[in-house]
Scaffold this active site. Structure first.
Site, short mmCIF file in Angstrom:
data_model
loop_
_atom_site.label_atom_id
_atom_site.label_comp_id
_atom_site.label_asym_id
_atom_site.label_seq_id
_atom_site.Cartn_x
_atom_site.Cartn_y
_atom_site.Cartn_z
N GLN A 21 0.78 -1.23 0.00
CA GLN A 21 0.00 0.00 0.00
C GLN A 21 0.82 1.29 0.00
O GLN A 21 0.35 2.31 -0.53
CB GLN A 21 -0.97 0.00 1.19
N CYS A 139 -0.40 5.51 7.93
CA CYS A 139 0.44 6.46 7.19
C CYS A 139 -0.12 7.87 7.27
O CYS A 139 -0.71 8.39 6.32
CB CYS A 139 0.60 6.04 5.73
N LYS A 284 0.95 4.81 12.68
CA LYS A 284 0.69 3.51 12.09
C LYS A 284 1.32 3.47 10.69
O LYS A 284 0.74 3.97 9.73
CB LYS A 284 -0.82 3.26 12.02
N CYS A 319 8.10 7.84 8.36
CA CYS A 319 7.17 8.33 7.35
C CYS A 319 7.97 8.94 6.20
O CYS A 319 8.55 10.02 6.34
CB CYS A 319 6.24 9.38 7.93
#
Length: 376
Positions: A21, A139, A284, A319
């Protein structure tokens, strides 16, 4: 765990396809194809692991069983919960009906990410809105990454002066970690992006191309016309876990209660949880799961032997924040928001081309060939 000699492992997993993803942001930005992000699930199941192609519908921790959608029940000695979270498109009135039509998209769905790029290219003037929902989501940087990619594209097409870009954030700052927040504030300002803090999308009129934005601090709503709306839906634990015995009463989103360091259930020592479903005070991300997985495996092996749990998760998360078609900065930090750089000799607070290459090519390869095999 298989390499450690454990032979009685079952995986309950209904999906026939497996998705990487994190690359969907670049699919939505026209830099990758959706086909690159999917592989058959059956090719990823470790040898020696029993694959139960069914869906869990609950957990009975007192009797140590998991009921399945197909009508069966699985008993366990130890249980690892990693079902991820669910996208609650219906939580925003009008969003579910509008998604995929008339300029409304979301990179959080495989079928919609390619449409994001189509819609971005169609915009020649008007207002483009990018939204992030309240609450923990996977994210947390993705809602703004696509705003930067779109802004970069429109700038290179000479359209910047014609397009108003609005980034709607439910938080008081653009990013949770203050050092990277300062950098990202500058990135948004450089593109002329209008950032709405303490705000969120609360309604969509798909036919009329209008979005309702709530200013949570002022308690006021504003209706905006748009040409493009990239909406990230609210997210929560799967319905079959919300309100159940494993859910954390402190989490309004139904995420599971675990010790934040050992990842063991706070009530049932034979249960562990990791990934997006765990109620942990960190972002997350796939990078977080990469660090959590070996902690769970190590502690689960110890629990099977009746030993103290030796491994600790420090809250590490990462991130990769794409800021242009060829630039990225890499935010890495722990529970205390202390920077935890993987590349100490490289300034990852500065948008860089080599970091973009890592996002586009390095991280997908590490996922498919390293993470999923328990090697990275």
């Amino acid at each position: 765990m298989r390499r450690a000699g454990v032979g009685d492992i079952a995986l309950v997993e209904p999906s026939e396809q497996h998705y990487y993803q994190p690359l969907w942001t670049l699919v939505g930005g026209g830099q990758a194809t959706a086909a690159e992000t999917v592989r058959p699930e059956e090719k990823l199941i470790p040898k020696g692991v029993t694959w139960l192609r069914d869906r869990a519908t609950g957990v009975d921790p007192d009797n140590r069983t998991v009921p399945l959608a197909g009508g069966g029940t699985v008993a366990y000695d130890h249980l690892v919960m990693a079902p991820g979270l669910q996208l609650d498109f219906d939580a925003v009135p009008g969003l579910a009906e509008s998604a995929g039509r008339r300029g409304v998209s979301s990179n959080y769905r495989f079928d919609l990410a390619p449409l994001t790029w189509d819609f971005i290219r169609d915009v020649r003037r008007g207002t483009a809105i990018f939204t992030m929902p309240a609450g923990p989501i996977k994210c947390g940087g993705a809602p703004q990454k696509i705003a930067y990619l779109a802004a970069d594209w429109w700038r290179r097409q000479g359209l910047s002066e014609r397009i108003r870009i609005i980034l709607v954030l439910p938080t008081a700052t653009i990013f949770s970690q203050p050092e990277w927040a300062k950098v990202l504030t500058g990135v948004a300002a450089n593109y002329g992006i209008e950032v709405r803090y303490d705000s969120q999308l609360v309604g969509v009129d798909g036919e009329g191309r209008r979005a309702v934005i709530l200013d949570s601090a002022a308690g006021t709503e504003e209706t905006l016309d748009y040409e493009l709306l990239h909406a990230v839906p609210p997210q929560s634990a799967p319905d079959w876990l919300k309100g159940g015995p494993l859910a954390d009463p402190a989490s309004p989103f139904g995420y599971l209660a675990v010790d934040q360091y050992t990842l063991q259930s706070t009530r049932w020592p034979e249960i562990f949880a990791l990934g997006d479903v765990a109620n942990l005070p960190t972002s997350k991300t796939g990078a977080a799961i990469r660090k959590q997985a070996p902690v769970v495996a190590t502690n689960l092996l110890a629990a099977r032997r009746g030993e103290l749990l030796p491994a600790r998760y420090d809250g590490y998360t990462s991130c990769p924040l794409v800021t242009a078609h060829n630039r990225m900065l890499l935010a890495e930090f722990d529970y205390q928001l202390t920077p935890k750089p993987s590349f100490p000799l490289i300034d990852t607070m500065k948008p860089r081309y080599d970091m973009w290459l890592l996002k586009r090519y390095g991280l997908p390869a590490m996922y498919w060939y390293g993470m999923l095999r328990g090697l990275a």
